[in-house]
Design an enzyme around this catalytic site. Structure first.
Site, PDB file in Angstrom:
ATOM      1  NE  ARG A 163      -0.563   1.851   3.580  1.00 59.86           N
ATOM      2  CZ  ARG A 163       0.591   2.523   3.739  1.00 59.86           C
ATOM      3  NH1 ARG A 163       1.730   1.900   3.989  1.00 59.86           N
ATOM      4  NH2 ARG A 163       0.617   3.844   3.645  1.00 59.86           N
ATOM      5  N   GLY A 164       0.220   2.422  -0.131  1.00 56.82           N
ATOM      6  CA  GLY A 164       0.968   3.679  -0.237  1.00 56.82           C
ATOM      7  C   GLY A 164       1.196   3.963  -1.713  1.00 56.82           C
ATOM      8  CB  ALA A 165       0.587   7.001  -3.746  1.00 56.09           C
ATOM      9  NE  ARG A 220      -6.156   1.049  -2.114  1.00 56.50           N
ATOM     10  CZ  ARG A 220      -5.524   1.565  -1.051  1.00 56.50           C
ATOM     11  NH1 ARG A 220      -4.256   1.276  -0.832  1.00 56.50           N
ATOM     12  NH2 ARG A 220      -6.156   2.369  -0.213  1.00 56.50           N
ATOM     13  CD  GLN A 255      -3.686   3.066   6.598  1.00 57.41           C
ATOM     14  OE1 GLN A 255      -4.330   3.495   7.560  1.00 57.41           O
ATOM     15  NE2 GLN A 255      -4.252   2.876   5.430  1.00 57.41           N
ATOM     16  CG  ASN A 269      -2.347  11.811   2.273  1.00 59.50           C
ATOM     17  OD1 ASN A 269      -1.803  10.891   1.660  1.00 59.50           O
ATOM     18  ND2 ASN A 269      -2.065  12.070   3.530  1.00 59.50           N
ATOM     19  CE  LYS A 270      -5.373   5.975   4.086  1.00 56.85           C
ATOM     20  NZ  LYS A 270      -6.303   5.162   3.253  1.00 56.85           N
ATOM     21  CG  ASP A 287      -2.894   8.254  -1.840  1.00 56.13           C
ATOM     22  OD1 ASP A 287      -2.766   8.686  -0.689  1.00 56.13           O
ATOM     23  OD2 ASP A 287      -2.651   7.081  -2.161  1.00 56.13           O
TER      24      ASP A 287
HETATM   25  O1  MRU Z   1      -4.742   3.466   1.832  1.00 54.23           O
HETATM   26  P1  MRU Z   1      -3.258   3.624   1.852  1.00 54.23           P
HETATM   27  O2  MRU Z   1      -2.633   3.110   3.108  1.00 54.23           O
HETATM   28  O3  MRU Z   1      -2.604   3.103   0.607  1.00 54.23           O
HETATM   29  O4  MRU Z   1      -3.073   5.207   1.853  1.00 54.23           O
HETATM   30  C1  MRU Z   1      -1.786   5.724   1.865  1.00 54.23           C
HETATM   31  C2  MRU Z   1      -1.757   7.186   2.028  1.00 54.23           C
HETATM   32  O5  MRU Z   1      -2.757   7.852   2.088  1.00 54.23           O
HETATM   33  C3  MRU Z   1      -0.411   7.821   2.000  1.00 54.23           C
HETATM   34  O6  MRU Z   1      -0.375   8.969   2.800  1.00 54.23           O
HETATM   35  C4  MRU Z   1      -0.089   8.203   0.547  1.00 54.23           C
HETATM   36  O7  MRU Z   1      -0.198   7.085  -0.280  1.00 54.23           O
HETATM   37  C5  MRU Z   1       1.232   8.792   0.412  1.00 54.23           C
HETATM   38  S1  MRU Z   1       2.458   7.532   0.564  1.00 54.23           S
HETATM   39  C6  MRU Z   1       3.913   8.244   0.314  1.00 54.23           C
END
Ligand code: MRU
Length: 349
Positions: free
Chosen positions: A63-65, A97, A193, A243-244, A233
């Site tokens: 996970r994470g962009a 996603r 997270q 973002n999250k 993201d």
């Molecule tokens: O749902 P996730 O855990 O994939 O969401 C991740 C985030 O929102 C991060 O802040 C974002 O991807 C930036 S990661 C460098």
């Protein structure tokens, strides 16, 4: 020390401290840290096909962009290695996603290079992301002063970006430069997270921190937080960014309390095709993530939940974007385009 000499993510294992990435290609398969199990269990998973990769992205093993961008690249490389239909593989991966721009950018970049060795191209893509994150750390590290107290949301560390991190990169650089910093880690409901992954990375790195409930951020923002740094993201052309979920709340609190609010992201997260944040697609995940804590249901049977995974923060709340090219104001980011294979070579410094 030169930035390129800095270690990446430090992971403490029974056999000592290792410098590791969140995912990598190894002998015809992809290996990845299973992010669903941290911090309790450190386990590597093996991904052998694009279908397995699509599942690993959907269920948030990876996970994470930027990490899911690299996962998309590796997934299509696995399809290439097995002689499978690349368009079909890219379609399956893109359906996992919807929000992170990196996923779509990486998949398209692999299709664009379909006449090349895609295992090599995916490896270059991942290396390029790591290089950009190091530069983000270098630029962002200058914003961090000795004794700063920094708040971050979700996990924008090495786990989320293959290595090093975006929001966490300036903190790693500042800490390794000997600055005394303290990090407020938003727990980040519903999937935690922050409490699970960011805290694990900071602990491994020896960075002083405390996990706070998402509700406590305003309380600390009033007089104890010097700086907020979050990841992204997808960033639209006007500087609005997704973002999250919960990031927008933190941005509003930061503005109200005059705390500088920064967004750290590589070029692959900037979506130059989108004019405004309203156009960013927002993923909705299962309501069970809200109704339950882990496997235990806490809400009454019969209640339903809403679970948007991301929110959009308008650019007026952003003091600056920390990118591999330097720190930019929201009205300066129109030049931030992920422009094909040039991304690997890194921007001019
Ligand atoms: O749902 P996730 O855990 O994939 O969401 C991740 C985030 O929102 C991060 O802040 C974002 O991807 C930036 S990661 C460098």
């Amino acid at each position: 020390m030169l930035i390129h000499e800095l270690n990446g993510m430090l992971v403490k294992t029974a056999k000592g401290t290792k410098d590791m990435r969140a995912l990598w290609f190894e002998k015809g398969v992809v290996r990845a840290i299973d992010q669903r199990l941290l911090p309790g269990t450190f386990k590597l998973v093996t991904i052998r096909s694009y279908k397995e990769m699509a599942k690993a992205i959907s269920d948030m093993t990876i996970r994470g962009a930027p990490s899911i961008g690299a996962a998309a690249a590796y997934g299509i490389a696995l399809a290439w290695l097995r002689g499978e239909d690349l368009d079909r593989a890219a379609k399956a991966i893109k359906a996992t996603r919807p929000t992170a721009h990196d996923l779509f950018y990486a998949a398209d970049l692999m299709l664009f290079q379909r006449d090349k060795n895609l295992v090599g191209a995916a490896g270059e893509y991942a290396d390029g992301i790591v290089d950009m994150c190091r530069r983000i750390g270098e630029h962002g590290g200058k914003l961090v002063k000795d004794r700063d107290r920094i708040l971050t949301h979700c996990n924008a560390g090495a786990l989320a970006t293959v290595d090093f991190g975006t929001a966490l990169a300036p903190m790693r650089v500042a800490h390794r430069a000997g600055k005394d910093i303290f990090v407020y880690v938003d727990e980040t409901r519903p999937r935690l997270q922050g409490a699970k992954l960011t805290a694990w990375e900071l602990l491994n790195e020896g960075i002083d921190h405390a996990i706070i409930s998402d509700n406590a951020a305003g309380h600390y923002m009033k007089d104890s937080v010097d700086l907020v740094i979050v990841g992204a993201d997808r960033i639209a052309r006007n500087g609005d960014f997704a973002n999250k979920i919960g990031t927008y709340t933190k941005a509003v609190l930061a503005k109200e309390n005059k705390v500088p609010f920064y967004v750290a992201a590589p070029a692959s997260t900037f979506d130059s095709s989108l004019i405004r944040g309203e156009d960013i697609p927002i993923e909705e995940r299962s309501e069970d993530e809200v109704l339950c804590l882990g496997k235990c249901r806490v809400a009454p049977r019969g209640s339903t939940a809403l679970n948007p995974c991301f929110d959009v923060t308008p650019s007026r709340y952003v003091k600056g974007f920390i990118t591999e090219r330097g720190i930019m104001k929201p009205d300066e980011i129109s030049s931030m385009k992920a422009t094909g294979p040039a991304i690997y070579r890194g921007p001019a410094r």
